[in-house]
Structures are given as structure tokens and as C-alpha cells.
Scaffold this motif. Sequence first.
Motif, PDB file in Angstrom:
ATOM      1  N   LEU A 125       0.836  -1.193   0.000  1.00  0.00           N
ATOM      2  CA  LEU A 125       0.000   0.000   0.000  1.00  0.00           C
ATOM      3  C   LEU A 125       0.880   1.256   0.000  1.00  0.00           C
ATOM      4  O   LEU A 125       0.639   2.201  -0.761  1.00  0.00           O
ATOM      5  CB  LEU A 125      -0.914  -0.030   1.236  1.00  0.00           C
ATOM      6  CG  LEU A 125      -2.126   0.890   1.250  1.00  0.00           C
ATOM      7  CD1 LEU A 125      -2.995   0.674   0.018  1.00  0.00           C
ATOM      8  CD2 LEU A 125      -2.961   0.646   2.506  1.00  0.00           C
ATOM      9  N   VAL A 126       1.934   1.226   0.820  1.00  0.00           N
ATOM     10  CA  VAL A 126       2.825   2.382   0.904  1.00  0.00           C
ATOM     11  C   VAL A 126       3.604   2.557  -0.407  1.00  0.00           C
ATOM     12  O   VAL A 126       3.617   3.637  -1.003  1.00  0.00           O
ATOM     13  CB  VAL A 126       3.801   2.227   2.098  1.00  0.00           C
ATOM     14  CG1 VAL A 126       4.877   3.310   2.053  1.00  0.00           C
ATOM     15  CG2 VAL A 126       3.026   2.265   3.410  1.00  0.00           C
ATOM     16  N   VAL A 127       4.214   1.457  -0.873  1.00  0.00           N
ATOM     17  CA  VAL A 127       5.056   1.542  -2.073  1.00  0.00           C
ATOM     18  C   VAL A 127       4.234   1.976  -3.292  1.00  0.00           C
ATOM     19  O   VAL A 127       4.595   2.907  -4.016  1.00  0.00           O
ATOM     20  CB  VAL A 127       5.726   0.170  -2.352  1.00  0.00           C
ATOM     21  CG1 VAL A 127       6.339   0.145  -3.749  1.00  0.00           C
ATOM     22  CG2 VAL A 127       6.786  -0.117  -1.304  1.00  0.00           C
ATOM     23  N   ASN A 128       3.087   1.304  -3.510  1.00  0.00           N
ATOM     24  CA  ASN A 128       2.303   1.605  -4.714  1.00  0.00           C
ATOM     25  C   ASN A 128       1.632   2.973  -4.654  1.00  0.00           C
ATOM     26  O   ASN A 128       1.395   3.596  -5.687  1.00  0.00           O
ATOM     27  CB  ASN A 128       1.262   0.509  -4.959  1.00  0.00           C
ATOM     28  CG  ASN A 128       1.905  -0.770  -5.504  1.00  0.00           C
ATOM     29  OD1 ASN A 128       3.042  -0.742  -5.976  1.00  0.00           O
ATOM     30  ND2 ASN A 128       1.189  -1.874  -5.433  1.00  0.00           N
ATOM     31  N   SER A 129       1.344   3.463  -3.438  1.00  0.00           N
ATOM     32  CA  SER A 129       0.708   4.783  -3.342  1.00  0.00           C
ATOM     33  C   SER A 129       1.723   5.903  -3.540  1.00  0.00           C
ATOM     34  O   SER A 129       1.354   7.011  -3.928  1.00  0.00           O
ATOM     35  CB  SER A 129       0.024   4.951  -1.978  1.00  0.00           C
ATOM     36  OG  SER A 129      -0.951   3.955  -1.808  1.00  0.00           O
ATOM     37  N   THR A 130       2.997   5.601  -3.275  1.00  0.00           N
ATOM     38  CA  THR A 130       4.025   6.644  -3.406  1.00  0.00           C
ATOM     39  C   THR A 130       4.807   6.459  -4.704  1.00  0.00           C
ATOM     40  O   THR A 130       4.601   7.195  -5.670  1.00  0.00           O
ATOM     41  CB  THR A 130       4.981   6.601  -2.203  1.00  0.00           C
ATOM     42  OG1 THR A 130       5.462   5.267  -2.054  1.00  0.00           O
ATOM     43  CG2 THR A 130       4.272   7.017  -0.926  1.00  0.00           C
ATOM     44  N   VAL A 131       5.655   5.426  -4.730  1.00  0.00           N
ATOM     45  CA  VAL A 131       6.457   5.161  -5.931  1.00  0.00           C
ATOM     46  C   VAL A 131       5.541   4.883  -7.124  1.00  0.00           C
ATOM     47  O   VAL A 131       5.802   5.280  -8.250  1.00  0.00           O
ATOM     48  CB  VAL A 131       7.409   3.965  -5.702  1.00  0.00           C
ATOM     49  CG1 VAL A 131       8.288   3.752  -6.924  1.00  0.00           C
ATOM     50  CG2 VAL A 131       8.252   4.185  -4.462  1.00  0.00           C
TER      51      VAL A 131
ATOM     52  N   ALA B 254       5.380  -2.740  -6.497  1.00  0.00           N
ATOM     53  CA  ALA B 254       5.559  -3.647  -5.355  1.00  0.00           C
ATOM     54  C   ALA B 254       5.629  -5.116  -5.788  1.00  0.00           C
ATOM     55  O   ALA B 254       6.448  -5.884  -5.280  1.00  0.00           O
ATOM     56  CB  ALA B 254       4.428  -3.448  -4.353  1.00  0.00           C
ATOM     57  N   SER B 255       4.777  -5.509  -6.748  1.00  0.00           N
ATOM     58  CA  SER B 255       4.774  -6.916  -7.186  1.00  0.00           C
ATOM     59  C   SER B 255       6.143  -7.311  -7.725  1.00  0.00           C
ATOM     60  O   SER B 255       6.610  -8.421  -7.488  1.00  0.00           O
ATOM     61  CB  SER B 255       3.706  -7.146  -8.263  1.00  0.00           C
ATOM     62  OG  SER B 255       2.429  -7.021  -7.683  1.00  0.00           O
ATOM     63  N   GLY B 256       6.769  -6.372  -8.436  1.00  0.00           N
ATOM     64  CA  GLY B 256       8.092  -6.644  -8.985  1.00  0.00           C
ATOM     65  C   GLY B 256       9.167  -6.687  -7.905  1.00  0.00           C
ATOM     66  O   GLY B 256      10.241  -7.238  -8.108  1.00  0.00           O
ATOM     67  N   TRP B 257       8.866  -6.109  -6.737  1.00  0.00           N
ATOM     68  CA  TRP B 257       9.848  -6.090  -5.649  1.00  0.00           C
ATOM     69  C   TRP B 257       9.649  -7.243  -4.678  1.00  0.00           C
ATOM     70  O   TRP B 257      10.065  -7.171  -3.519  1.00  0.00           O
ATOM     71  CB  TRP B 257       9.754  -4.772  -4.863  1.00  0.00           C
ATOM     72  CG  TRP B 257      10.071  -3.560  -5.695  1.00  0.00           C
ATOM     73  CD1 TRP B 257      10.424  -3.537  -7.010  1.00  0.00           C
ATOM     74  CD2 TRP B 257      10.052  -2.196  -5.257  1.00  0.00           C
ATOM     75  NE1 TRP B 257      10.627  -2.242  -7.425  1.00  0.00           N
ATOM     76  CE2 TRP B 257      10.417  -1.403  -6.370  1.00  0.00           C
ATOM     77  CE3 TRP B 257       9.784  -1.565  -4.040  1.00  0.00           C
ATOM     78  CZ2 TRP B 257      10.504  -0.001  -6.309  1.00  0.00           C
ATOM     79  CZ3 TRP B 257       9.864  -0.175  -3.962  1.00  0.00           C
ATOM     80  CH2 TRP B 257      10.228   0.597  -5.100  1.00  0.00           C
TER      81      TRP B 257
END
Lengths: 250, 425
Positions: A124-130, A139-142
Motif C-alpha cells: 500500500l505504501v510503495v504503490n501509493s508513493t512510488v 511492489a509486485s516486482g519487488w
Amino acid sequence: MRIERRLGLAVIAAVVFMCSGCGPLVPSAPEPIRPVAQFVAPEKEYAIKVFDPLERVNRLVYQFNYYFDVYVFLPAVDGYRWVMPDYAEDRVSNFFDNVLEINNLANCILQLKPKATGITAARLVVNSTVGVLGLWDPASGWGLPRQEEDLGQTLGYYGIGNGPYLVLPVLGPSNLRDAIGKGGDLLIFNEIDPFNFENNSFLLPLTYNTLNAIDTRKRTPFRYYSTGSPFEYEWIRLLYTEKRFLQIMQ
Amino acid sequence: MPALLLLAGPVSAKEARSYDYPFDNPFEATVVGTPDEYQPELPKEIPSEIFSIKTFVRRPVPKIFWYQKGMDFSLVAQPRKAPLVFLIAGTGGAHDSGKMRVLQRALYQAGFHVLSLSSPTHMNFIISSSETMVPGDLRDDSRDLYRSMALAWQKVRSTVEVSAFHLAGYSLGAAQAPFVAQIDDERQLFNFEKVLMINPPVDLYKSVKRLDRLLEENIPGGPENFNVWFRDVMNHLSKINRELDLFKLSENALYTVYKHYPVTDEFLAALIGISFRISAANMVFTSDVMHGGGFMIPPGVELSPYQPLEDYFIVAHHTPFSDYFREFMLPYYQEREAGLTGEELQRRQTLQSIGDYLRQNPRLGLMHNRDDIIVSPEEVDWLEETMGERARIYPHGGHCGNMAHYDNLAAMVAFFTGQDQWNEN
């Protein structure tokens, strides 16, 4: 499960038996070559016999969904696809996926799954920001795979059974537990209210919900009455039930 | 009339050399098919259009089949003048089934129009286009196919420019193809230039017996124990799902799961048996409804679209194809043809019954696998001996498992374009 039906059959059988001396109670229908009674044991369990006391109503709703699909839903999806470039469609899909992580997160917490909770919070944090408000999904790729959870699964996780099978208008196959879960998930979402719908005109939630519905339908390849099986209703019912079983066990 | 072809010298079928199809276990091949990395690059999107036509205009459709509006077929058209390939699906297959779509994409890429028909055993075909509504007879089903092809062609002829006609079918559709070609020799509507049979059964009755047995012999405790087996499979799946998340896997999911969790031959065989039994059950029930009951539905009972069918579902799935043949199809044909025996009706469902036609017709071609599970080694030998130069036999691939392999698709295209590849070893 089917006690009452079996009792009913037993009573009828008893009555027929008692009346067998006094002429036929019902005109006896001619027997087919492979009669049901010869192949179906009433006391035996059959996977295909999913608990479905409302079957006639469900089949009617199933038919309604077909017409709704043909005259409303699919034309809307086609129009949407015609208007939007594929690239934009994918951004919309990602956006809704990201918003609905709120429900995934809530249900990971409710099921006391620390690992899934951590992954979902990070997503949620990664996809909402990056990922710019969820338009992209880095995020899925990470190595942070999406954890699909909903309140129906949470209830199932705590041992609540399916209840009767239901076909919901527009939404399609479900059961009592999952339908209640859907309502609960909606409550959770409205409680959190990420877009502040509460203080906005009705237009914003309406747009949001319509677009969400169209996007969801677009991503669901299923078409009513297209399986080429006369037993489609039974198959869908079984597949839905087994799919939920697998999701709950996960 | 095709001229008698006298082939000089020893005749042998083409064995594909250095063939890299990954599964040499025929059950694996049949279930898993062709993994992505062994498939050619095919166009993702093809301009496929679905049409629906009325074959028997005055035929009433029973209430329970209210959603059946006519015979569906699909056309993938080139924007220019091109040869057209008619495709016939295998048992229970629809005009747009997975296997059909692979063939459509490969043939479209190679510059053909493709017109695809569902199998005469498919529910939609039985209801709309089968004259007897009792599928299973190669000659009658092929007559139905030919009628449908003519009507389908009539429907689309103004929209496509066709330079020549070809015909191809896989599995049951491959056995029907030469019968359809025979009808066309008489009627000369299409004058097929090439007719390709992909993995046909040689003796239909023997093949379906083999498929019936796959289910009966590979469910522990027999079909009666199906439910226990099914629960067991689902519990097993839930363990796999916990690790792999089956709902997230790509199109190549099956192969991915398979690499993680190799399964027994019994399990694979049971899956093939089940999938065939499902096709048979759909066919038997549909046919029974269309005839007003008498087989599993009490005669004269009209089913409503809203009534539960689970009891009929169970009876239908407990009906092996051989029972359908003996209890439903044979009596039906005996009524129309006094003195017809089961042996005679069985004999008609063989390629041997048109052996001379197969032997003498230079336009026919055959692709098959030496380890196909629906035919015996002797039957493959017979096909080889009969088709000679016009046969291409692969060392393995199971039943239609290798249809999407690049070598197979290239060979199919080569067969229709008349390139040398077909004859290269």
C-alpha cells in the motif's frame, strides 16, 4: 443438510406405499432407460450437490444477470474500452487494486497473519508513493505479492460455514457468508473513507463505483451461458464453492 | 473423382527427426499440452468474428435451452483474397475452444482465412444443426457438418474473397474430415484442395472404450468412489495453493504447477477420463432433452429453465460412451434400419470403412503421434501403411498434446501452402 427433503421423500414414499392397494395416487410416469433412482443414492454425498435451497430463485437471478450483462454491463465495458487507450485502462485497474488493498489489509489483520499484513501494508505504501497513487504496481516486482483477502474469507477462516449458495444480482455467484462479508467489507471501506466521500457531492462516489464496476467486469472473462454445458449452473456453483475453499485454506 | 495414385517404390511415413517436444509420457503430454517456450510466436489478437445461423428454421428449441439462438461459428478473415481453411473441433469442442484458437492464430498468421465449426457432439451443434440429434455416427455427423459449412459459407461469402478451400480437423473432427471430403467430391461446393487429419481415432468405438476405461480404472475404488477422490484432490490442491497461489499463475500455470508437483500417471489418466466423460455427459443429456426424454429424463417430461438438474447431472456423468452407444444410439438406428447389428454400426465408425478412399486420395494428409492414447500401435501402423508419404508421425505428443508445438504448426502450414517442409525429414 437435506434432512427435510429426505423426510419429505420418506413421507411420500410411505403414503404411496400405503395407498398402493387403493389405486395409484399419482398417475405413474413411464420410466426412462436410466432412471435417476438407479444412479443417485439419496444418502450418499455428491460434490455437485452444493447446499442450495433457493435454487429456483438463484436460477432466475442467474438469468437476470445474463440479460443485464447483454443489455447494460457488456455494452458499457465495450464503450469504456473503445474510449480508453489500453494503457489508461491498465492504470485504472491498478488504481482500484491499490484502493482495495485497504480491505486486504483489514482482513490480514483480522486473521492475525503478521506476514501477510506486513506485505500488504508495504504494498500500500510503495504503490501509493512510488506507484503514483497506485497507478503503477512496482511492489509486485519487488517481491511483495498481492494478498487477496476479504471478510468472507476471514469469516471462513474462523470456521463459519458457507451457508446456502446465492446468486447475487449483477455480482454473480456467492453464498450467505460471502454476501455478508461483502457488506462488511463495504462498511470497513466506508468507515475508512479514503476519498472523503462523506463530504463530497454524490457524483464522486457514483463515478468511483461505476468505474470500479466496469473495470471489474472488464477483467472478468466469464460470460453467462457460454460454457457449452447444459449443466453450467451446477458447474459454476461447484467451482465457486471450491475456489472459496482454496482461498480460505490459504 | 480422384485419379488412382500408384506410388512407386517403398512408401514410408515421415518421422520427425530431432523433435524437441518435452514430454515423452503420453498422459503428461495430453494433459499439460505444449509449454510456452515450445510454441511459436503467434499473433495475440486476431480479427475473429462470431456468427450465428439457423440450420433447421422450423425446429422448436426446448424451454430449458432458451439461450440457444442458432449455430455459432467463427470466422477469422484476411483483408485480402486468400485460401480458406475450414476447421472441425474434437469431441465436445466449441468453434472457439483453446485448441481451435491456436490453430486459428497459426493459420491466420500464415495468410489463411479460417472458418471454425464446433464438434457435432457439442451441445450447440446438437440443438441447432444435427438432423438426428443423436451424435456419434461418422456419416450422419459429417452430413450435418457439410450442411452447416454450406450455410456458414453462404452467410459470410460476401465479406471474404476466397481463392481456394481447405479442410482440417483434430481428434474426432479429424475422423470426420475425410467423410466430409467424400460428400464434397459428390456435391463439389468447395472442391477442397487439401484435407488434414490431426490425431484421428481409427476405430471410434475402440477409442471411446479406451477413454471410458481411463476414468473407470484410475479412480481408486472406481467411479462410485469419485467423491472421496475429489475431496482428496481438493485438499491436496489447497496445500499446493498455499505455496503457489494458483489464482495468480499465468496462462502457463499448469506447467508451473506441474514442475513443482509431478503427479502419478493414474491421476493424469483420471483427468483425461473425466474431461472426456464431461463431454459425453453434456452430449447425452442434450440429446435426451431434444428427443423429449426417455433415456434419463422420464419420457414426455418438459424441463423448466429454473429447475434443479443435479440428479440428471449425476446420471449423465455415470454414462460411459459405450453405454450411450448400446442403449441410445443403437436402438435409434435400429428403428430406422431393420436388422442393423451393433457390430455393423461399430464397423461404420472406422477409418477402415473408407480405407480405399484414404489410400487413393492425394489431397489427404495425416498428422499423428506414435504414443497417442486413443489409438493402438497397430492402428498407427495401419494409418502409416494406408497414408504412406502423406502421413507425418511424431514420436510422442500424446493425444493432441503437441498440436501447438512449433514443429507441428509449421508442418500444418506447410501442408496447406504446399511447401517442402511437409516432406522434409
